[in-house]
Scaffold this motif. Structure first.
Motif, PDB file in Angstrom:
ATOM      1  N   GLN A  82       0.797  -1.235   0.000  1.00  0.00           N
ATOM      2  CA  GLN A  82       0.000   0.000   0.000  1.00  0.00           C
ATOM      3  C   GLN A  82       0.828   1.284   0.000  1.00  0.00           C
ATOM      4  OE1 GLN A  82      -3.316   0.295  -0.332  1.00  0.00           O
ATOM      5  NE2 GLN A  82      -3.478  -1.917  -0.516  1.00  0.00           N
ATOM      6  N   GLN A  83       2.077   1.225   0.398  1.00  0.00           N
ATOM      7  CA  GLN A  83       2.930   2.414   0.498  1.00  0.00           C
ATOM      8  C   GLN A  83       2.223   3.506   1.304  1.00  0.00           C
ATOM      9  OE1 GLN A  83       4.313   3.536  -3.404  1.00  0.00           O
ATOM     10  NE2 GLN A  83       5.082   1.491  -3.825  1.00  0.00           N
ATOM     11  N   LEU A  84       1.929   3.176   2.546  1.00  0.00           N
ATOM     12  CA  LEU A  84       1.169   4.080   3.411  1.00  0.00           C
ATOM     13  C   LEU A  84       1.825   5.440   3.593  1.00  0.00           C
ATOM     14  CD1 LEU A  84      -0.086   1.745   6.282  1.00  0.00           C
ATOM     15  CD2 LEU A  84      -1.378   2.673   4.380  1.00  0.00           C
ATOM     16  N   GLN A  85       3.134   5.486   3.603  1.00  0.00           N
ATOM     17  CA  GLN A  85       3.803   6.766   3.844  1.00  0.00           C
ATOM     18  C   GLN A  85       3.562   7.760   2.709  1.00  0.00           C
ATOM     19  OE1 GLN A  85       4.786   7.197   6.925  1.00  0.00           O
ATOM     20  NE2 GLN A  85       4.157   5.065   7.107  1.00  0.00           N
ATOM     21  N   ALA A  86       3.110   7.272   1.559  1.00  0.00           N
ATOM     22  CA  ALA A  86       2.785   8.166   0.447  1.00  0.00           C
ATOM     23  C   ALA A  86       1.414   8.823   0.634  1.00  0.00           C
ATOM     24  CB  ALA A  86       2.819   7.389  -0.870  1.00  0.00           C
TER      25      ALA A  86
END
Length: 188
Positions: A82-86
């Motif tokens: 998911q690449q949450l930090q994006a």
């Protein structure tokens, strides 16, 4: 029954190799590491003798089923993609994490309905229930579910609520810490 200590990544790998619901860690390891000749003893040996049983103890008094471990591993696998930090807004990240937990722990997720603070109910199955518990709850739907959650909390409160949700659905302490590190690494 014997216990061994293993690292989390190995534990998750073993759990991810489950082929049947209820398959024990012993069954999985036996299938993965024992040669066929040891699995099918030669005729003439005493097949009726009880075999020693070993369990994997993940530093907890309660042993999780292979299915629970697989569910937790699936949550982490999906979160990694998911690449949450994006995602710039913490509330959007948090709702996504709750949504993924719900996806893999649908039956256990009902336990969150009992979560509340001094004056507020945190989760409900409808928006109006949460609106009735305070003037600034800002309820939002947990995507992909029938659950609503209050979102007008600071990041630390969201983290604490996520810890409680994870505990309610059966995550162990190290999995909860891993979940928080994924959601908000700056708060670890």
């Amino acid at each position: 029954m014997k216990s061994i200590q293993i690292e989390d990544d190995l534990y998750h790998f073993i759990a991810s190799q489950t082929q049947d619901i209820g398959e024990s860690a012993s069954d999985i390891l036996r299938r993965l590491v024992m040669p066929e000749s040891l699995l099918n003893p030669k005729q003439g040996s005493s097949a009726d003798e009880p075999q020693p049983v070993y369990a994997i103890d993940n530093d907890e008094s309660d042993v999780k089923s292979a299915e629970q471990v697989c569910q937790a591993a699936a949550v982490f696998s999906e979160l990694e993609g998911q690449q949450l930090q994006a995602i710039p807004k913490m509330v959007e990240r948090w709702l996504l994490v709750l949504s993924i937990i719900h996806k893999y722990h649908t039956q256990q997720f009902t336990k969150v309905l009992g979560m509340s603070g001094r004056n507020r109910t945190y989760f409900a199955t409808d928006k109006d229930t949460l609106l009735a518990t305070g003037s600034s709850t800002n309820p939002k739907n947990v995507p992909g579910s029938e659950y609503w959650v209050i979102t007008n909390n600071n990041t630390v409160k969201k983290i604490n609520m996520l810890k409680e949700v994870a505990e309610q659905v059966g995550f162990n302490l190290s999995e909860i810490e891993q979940l928080i590190a994924i959601l908000a690494p700056e708060h670890v």
